[in-house]
Scaffold this active site. Sequence first.
Site, PDB file in Angstrom:
ATOM      1  N   HIS A 112       0.821  -1.220   0.000  1.00  0.00           N
ATOM      2  CA  HIS A 112       0.000   0.000   0.000  1.00  0.00           C
ATOM      3  C   HIS A 112       0.854   1.268   0.000  1.00  0.00           C
ATOM      4  O   HIS A 112       0.323   2.371  -0.146  1.00  0.00           O
ATOM      5  CB  HIS A 112      -1.001   0.005   1.165  1.00  0.00           C
ATOM      6  CG  HIS A 112      -0.421   0.289   2.508  1.00  0.00           C
ATOM      7  ND1 HIS A 112      -0.190  -0.683   3.455  1.00  0.00           N
ATOM      8  CD2 HIS A 112      -0.027   1.461   3.085  1.00  0.00           C
ATOM      9  CE1 HIS A 112       0.298  -0.128   4.543  1.00  0.00           C
ATOM     10  NE2 HIS A 112       0.416   1.163   4.345  1.00  0.00           N
ATOM     11  N   ASP A 126      -0.199  -7.612   1.428  1.00  0.00           N
ATOM     12  CA  ASP A 126       0.304  -6.236   1.505  1.00  0.00           C
ATOM     13  C   ASP A 126       1.826  -6.264   1.587  1.00  0.00           C
ATOM     14  O   ASP A 126       2.430  -6.014   2.628  1.00  0.00           O
ATOM     15  CB  ASP A 126      -0.307  -5.547   2.728  1.00  0.00           C
ATOM     16  CG  ASP A 126      -0.046  -4.050   2.747  1.00  0.00           C
ATOM     17  OD1 ASP A 126       0.460  -3.516   1.736  1.00  0.00           O
ATOM     18  OD2 ASP A 126      -0.342  -3.405   3.777  1.00  0.00           O
ATOM     19  N   SER A 185       4.369   2.700   7.597  1.00  0.00           N
ATOM     20  CA  SER A 185       3.993   1.443   6.958  1.00  0.00           C
ATOM     21  C   SER A 185       5.215   0.827   6.293  1.00  0.00           C
ATOM     22  O   SER A 185       6.106   1.534   5.847  1.00  0.00           O
ATOM     23  CB  SER A 185       2.937   1.696   5.880  1.00  0.00           C
ATOM     24  OG  SER A 185       1.765   2.220   6.425  1.00  0.00           O
TER      25      SER A 185
END
Length: 256
Positions: free
Chosen positions: A64, A110, A205
């Site tokens: 992402h 992810d 992230s």
Amino acid sequence: MFPLRTLLFFVLSCSVQRALGGEIINGKEVPPKSLQYMVSVQNNGKHFCGGFLIRKDIVLTAAHCDIKTKTNVTVVLGTNDLRKIDERTMRYNVKKCKHADYKEPLNGSDIMMLKLSRPSKIKPIKLPIKLPNKKIKKNTTCLVAGWGKIKSQGPKVSKLYEVDVATIDRRKCQLEWAKVKKTLPANIICAGGYKTKKGACQGDSGGPLVCNKMAVGIVSFNLDNNCDYPNVPNVYTDIIKFLPWINYPKRKCNID
């Protein structure tokens, strides 16, 4: 009007999307020259995601983090302080290889590889060598690190922070997320955020979950932009599930 179930799914999905990332809550500053495998993924010279070196020329991060508005993407490797960057030796151009099954973090997969423009001299972090059907035991003490905010709604920081978190039983994790009407994908690990005031949140992230000196997970998401833990567990991509994809990227990506 939307059916109630559809509306609830939409609201919760948006909440999780806003909460993507991994700032370090209730952690401590990483000493200089420690965790040198940590990577800052940047757009136009500004940090927006974390990552970690797994081979001399390959970085792992979250899928992402491949945001369409981020066009001039580079990575910085070899410093814990983002105010101290040697542009000539620490910054690398990259080629991206996002997992083909990725749609959104809530659906799993992810994970993304970044091919560096040149090999790094820094020692990569080890990955698990177990078979993909193996699991990380619950209550394993692990470490998560990143650049970003160190408190909810606080300012971002330039120095790398770390915090210890414990892994959470997969079934218990799913039960907690079921209370907010969400079903978790199979290829994840849960750690931190639940029954503790420590964990990851917005800002980093793609950073690693490190257990037994190995990177076993990738920071993926939490819930509703809320870093005032405890609440539901933080969610990480389970690297063990993707070892075949990581070890044989030529099958899926043109990054060599």
